[in-house]
Design an enzyme around this catalytic site. Sequence first.
Site, mmCIF file in Angstrom:
data_model
loop_
_atom_site.group_PDB
_atom_site.id
_atom_site.type_symbol
_atom_site.label_atom_id
_atom_site.label_comp_id
_atom_site.label_asym_id
_atom_site.label_seq_id
_atom_site.Cartn_x
_atom_site.Cartn_y
_atom_site.Cartn_z
ATOM 1 N N SER B 121 0.856 -1.180 0.000
ATOM 2 C CA SER B 121 0.000 0.000 0.000
ATOM 3 C C SER B 121 0.889 1.226 0.000
ATOM 4 O O SER B 121 1.974 1.201 0.568
ATOM 5 C CB SER B 121 -0.906 0.017 1.239
ATOM 6 O OG SER B 121 -1.721 1.173 1.240
ATOM 7 N N LYS B 189 -3.609 -7.700 2.554
ATOM 8 C CA LYS B 189 -3.717 -6.529 1.678
ATOM 9 C C LYS B 189 -5.137 -6.396 1.117
ATOM 10 O O LYS B 189 -5.669 -5.292 0.966
ATOM 11 C CB LYS B 189 -2.714 -6.638 0.533
ATOM 12 C CG LYS B 189 -2.818 -5.540 -0.536
ATOM 13 C CD LYS B 189 -2.686 -4.138 0.048
ATOM 14 C CE LYS B 189 -2.497 -3.063 -0.986
ATOM 15 N NZ LYS B 189 -3.230 -3.169 -2.224
ATOM 16 N N HIS B 192 -7.257 -4.950 3.703
ATOM 17 C CA HIS B 192 -6.861 -3.540 3.762
ATOM 18 C C HIS B 192 -7.648 -2.723 2.748
ATOM 19 O O HIS B 192 -8.193 -1.662 3.064
ATOM 20 C CB HIS B 192 -5.356 -3.447 3.489
ATOM 21 C CG HIS B 192 -4.840 -2.066 3.232
ATOM 22 N ND1 HIS B 192 -4.986 -1.429 2.012
ATOM 23 C CD2 HIS B 192 -4.193 -1.193 4.040
ATOM 24 C CE1 HIS B 192 -4.440 -0.227 2.083
ATOM 25 N NE2 HIS B 192 -3.947 -0.063 3.306
ATOM 26 N N ASN B 193 -7.712 -3.203 1.538
ATOM 27 C CA ASN B 193 -8.428 -2.448 0.501
ATOM 28 C C ASN B 193 -9.932 -2.432 0.764
ATOM 29 O O ASN B 193 -10.603 -1.440 0.499
ATOM 30 C CB ASN B 193 -8.147 -3.027 -0.884
ATOM 31 C CG ASN B 193 -6.778 -2.643 -1.390
ATOM 32 O OD1 ASN B 193 -5.844 -2.495 -0.590
ATOM 33 N ND2 ASN B 193 -6.640 -2.482 -2.697
ATOM 34 N N GLU B 196 -10.400 0.188 3.165
ATOM 35 C CA GLU B 196 -10.207 1.464 2.456
ATOM 36 C C GLU B 196 -11.506 1.927 1.792
ATOM 37 O O GLU B 196 -11.871 3.094 1.882
ATOM 38 C CB GLU B 196 -9.108 1.268 1.401
ATOM 39 C CG GLU B 196 -8.799 2.469 0.536
ATOM 40 C CD GLU B 196 -7.847 2.073 -0.613
ATOM 41 O OE1 GLU B 196 -6.871 1.354 -0.345
ATOM 42 O OE2 GLU B 196 -8.102 2.465 -1.757
#
Lengths: 327, 327, 327, 327
Positions: B121, B189, B192-193, B196
């Site tokens: 990121s 990840k 994470h997105n 987001e």
Amino acid sequence: MQLGMIGLGRMGGNIVRRLTKAGHHCVVYDRNSAAVTELAGEGAGASSGLADMVAKLEAPRIVWVMLPAGGPTESTIQELSGMLKSGDIIIDGGNTFYKDDIRRGAELKTKGIHYVDVGTSGGVWGLERGYCMMIGGAKEAVDHIDPILAALAPGIGTIERTPGREGHDPRPEQGYIHAGPIGSGHFVKMVHNGIEYGLMQAYAEGFDILKNKNSTDLPENERYDLDMGDIAEVWRRGSVISSWLLDLTAMALIEDGTLSDYPGEVADSGEGRWTVNAAIEEAVPADVLTAALFARFRSRQDHTFGEKLLSAMRFKFGGHTEFKKKD
Amino acid sequence: MQLGMIGLGRMGGNIVRRLTKAGHHCVVYDRNSAAVTELAGEGAGASSGLADMVAKLEAPRIVWVMLPAGGPTESTIQELSGMLKSGDIIIDGGNTFYKDDIRRGAELKTKGIHYVDVGTSGGVWGLERGYCMMIGGAKEAVDHIDPILAALAPGIGTIERTPGREGHDPRPEQGYIHAGPIGSGHFVKMVHNGIEYGLMQAYAEGFDILKNKNSTDLPENERYDLDMGDIAEVWRRGSVISSWLLDLTAMALIEDGTLSDYPGEVADSGEGRWTVNAAIEEAVPADVLTAALFARFRSRQDHTFGEKLLSAMRFKFGGHTEFKKKD
Amino acid sequence: MQLGMIGLGRMGGNIVRRLTKAGHHCVVYDRNSAAVTELAGEGAGASSGLADMVAKLEAPRIVWVMLPAGGPTESTIQELSGMLKSGDIIIDGGNTFYKDDIRRGAELKTKGIHYVDVGTSGGVWGLERGYCMMIGGAKEAVDHIDPILAALAPGIGTIERTPGREGHDPRPEQGYIHAGPIGSGHFVKMVHNGIEYGLMQAYAEGFDILKNKNSTDLPENERYDLDMGDIAEVWRRGSVISSWLLDLTAMALIEDGTLSDYPGEVADSGEGRWTVNAAIEEAVPADVLTAALFARFRSRQDHTFGEKLLSAMRFKFGGHTEFKKKD
Amino acid sequence: MQLGMIGLGRMGGNIVRRLTKAGHHCVVYDRNSAAVTELAGEGAGASSGLADMVAKLEAPRIVWVMLPAGGPTESTIQELSGMLKSGDIIIDGGNTFYKDDIRRGAELKTKGIHYVDVGTSGGVWGLERGYCMMIGGAKEAVDHIDPILAALAPGIGTIERTPGREGHDPRPEQGYIHAGPIGSGHFVKMVHNGIEYGLMQAYAEGFDILKNKNSTDLPENERYDLDMGDIAEVWRRGSVISSWLLDLTAMALIEDGTLSDYPGEVADSGEGRWTVNAAIEEAVPADVLTAALFARFRSRQDHTFGEKLLSAMRFKFGGHTEFKKKD
């Protein structure tokens, strides 16, 4: 029985027709005198205004107000309250917010005037099918107008009886309930509409998923050519999701499976919003009813400011090929 | 340390730059030879293809693949697997679906080749700020490439330490973690997105509510004239909702509080979708992350088929002034 | 500058401390005399009641009310309004609904008393970090109390400046804004809290998905052993989703990655609810903020009536092994 | 017509009964020999295993597999495929994921065996009401088994015809459709169930709001005493939201308006999940169907890890009276 009807739009007019057919006598009034004349020609008594109507009714008078919620209903009831006497009954058949009912009922009570709120479902189909009614008010008043309510209700018809209803209040089976004190009729109707939005959105999303499975964006071997009208039709027959809304869906889809003549900008009325507000007041999670409401809000916009902000953030963190319009 | 880099787009190129600056030696390759030439001019070693790159690296070779997820990454790793030897390491730094990592890792293992998945990121800010990295793979391989990871990570910088981290793995504070076995880097990840998207949508909706409070549709005494840029700015200072995304928001809004140059059609990549799929697999309710994803889907359409169906139903029950387009 | 502070709870007390430290003089009052004595020992002036406080302040008097929203704030301002004179200023620093501000402001205006609403974010961290403040009221009044606001605000500190702010109102960079007329301060603060719920829920769902990937319900080869604390920490370093809420998350997770000591019954205050109500009033879709609110509602219940109804329907259509409890 | 039925659970057994009553001959098999004996006593032909069944059927053989989706169905079809001949037909009547149908269909096609997927709705009510069926497969095969499908379908019954269906495929009115190629039957059935979840949740939330309006937590003058059973009943009569699910709701609520015997832990099956996955694949926003699914996930948990994280964040920013359990 005798009843005054104020407001002769589609709902008010048809209620008068159904009552007249059942042998009740309606004295009618509308700002639009043509509407009065038309119903007078079908057996109703004409009146030239509120005072005239009140003069033509015998005590205890029953006046049904069938006007847009808010201003028109409010001012009419205000005016009526100066003309009616103790023991008379005002019925608000519109889509009033239930807290307004409670306030009004308390004001009218000081004059001895009864207030009854009637939430109705059935739309233009009501003349033929009858109106499903949810009623709030004092027992005394609701009992008094029972002949009117019974005439408007659809009755038991061909709909199968629910096992175990014997010995319970017979009115719900006839299509009307006395839900409780003032405001409760509109409260129940409000939630009814909230549910309606949720049901409609569930069908809408499901058919959207079906429709997009036909999309030429999909690789050919992952694509179908589903017939929307046939699917709606088959689900009407023995499936778990059969409903009156599905019947309407099947009607629309058999005419044109693309629905291309329908705009897709979907209005919402107060009840859907108030239902969410009520859920919040009660701390009840209502994700589906709320999502259905928001989908309507979104349907009436081009792009939200929020969406532009998403674009802007993506542009700023720059790892994305999001460009400003002018680029 | 020596590293081969395949794919010199914005991410790959900047990773090479950051590594070169830290004293590592990169052999680079891209289909676009201009990109190779440019980085060779900045100290990297050029290569003319995969075979050339592999020949120029000393064993155990480390090859970082920084290509679009799916086809390009898949075929490159396939090709590499025929050239590398037992003990060599392939790093997939792209946005690969973690189940593809697991499959690939198992295939490469049969040849003794290590596979390490690195979710990063930081976007275009990474060259300057460093890359936040989430890594999956065998301990042996991840430990071996540690000098590279440490050079890419942002380091502790000016960000305050979390009380109680003493005695824990020091890498997270430096901005990279060894999350677990193969696939776990991309899994972390991916989530994470997903987060987001949820965070972005929360800001988007909040600013939408603020913006619409300025609307001239509201009665004058219920309307404000709120300054979007000032509000974003003040929230950066001591408020509970300060964040890097809010910093970007403030940047965008100070330039133009109407955001009128931004299209508002918001793309989504695989991670947001896979996050919802993972939630479903695990039976975890993820209402916010999903609503954020769906808001992006909706933003890219004019009217959904579902919305047209809502219009159609309303037209059919007829109590509404919903008209077909042609009416 | 001189200021009266009513309500010496955690917020009120710390505001007095921060102001005293900055050289302002506070006259304080609280029902709990120990709180008064404690702050008097730190340099504030004690007062024995509202009248005493008003007597001890020079005109134009500034009185900050820092009490629970609703009853306590309402009655205190009511009482104060009988004691203050034209030109005096009442500040409501609590979590008041902005429409109550508007009503109160109009009432006080008839007496020439200014009303300023200040929404503050920062909690117990404010004493040290300063308070982020959103202010509504007449320019004249807000300008008059500027020294107090400037002292409470965090100031620019080490937070990077947003490019392009030169030439704009300098206050937002210091951590406070004059949002607009009365009520606008609390309106902006309200939306701030709505966003806060959304952000928190986004992290909550993401970590839930991570945590459940460790579940022993999953087949061993689909399971990881992710370290929640390390993941929160690494995301603080250069990732797109770094934020102050993530800092707090990292603090909690490093102590105990299972969070087993936290109850998971999550309270909500008025602001989150009012934000959704505002969205509905403005017809703004706010799916994420609403889902975050509903998740809190749900968290405080065992089983909803709605869930029982789902069970009942499933039992009735009988194709499911859903049993009544007594079965 | 002759048909082999594998799997004599509630669905399989009743399908055999309905077919037998219609004059078709079924050869049946189940691991549980008692089930075979029972149906043999009702006119079906018994068989002792797959090979025996296949031997007892005339070519082209029709074998209906009515087993749990996944393993049991998969292995049975695998086994059958070794016994059947070109021109024979396997029907999968279970809840198979449509992509599994596509894969299987392609495998069987290499042997010339037809594969037909039949999604059925109707549950235990199907024996009496008939089964609503959605069918995928080659025209040739679907046409061949038409007598069986027609016998199982509910037929037009007393349900009003949709205006405009004249001249269209008559099967949807009888309660079955040939949706398209292999997999499309289960795809349509899958979306059917997704919609079912959405509809159920809409009712559930609405009744939850009604029920909580009776809560003694509300001030007495804001509280009603609504009768859940009467409300469900009245909505069955002429309202916009009448449906079969509402009929079931009325049945449950007349028995006990508190539903206290129902657990409220609501299972979900693959179809609801796959529907959301399909929406995501197609980039169709499906907020309502997804929220309905997530409500079920949530209903089966005590507290989510996400909720604990919300508590933890609130504890950490400290402005809240959120305490750890041990405090």
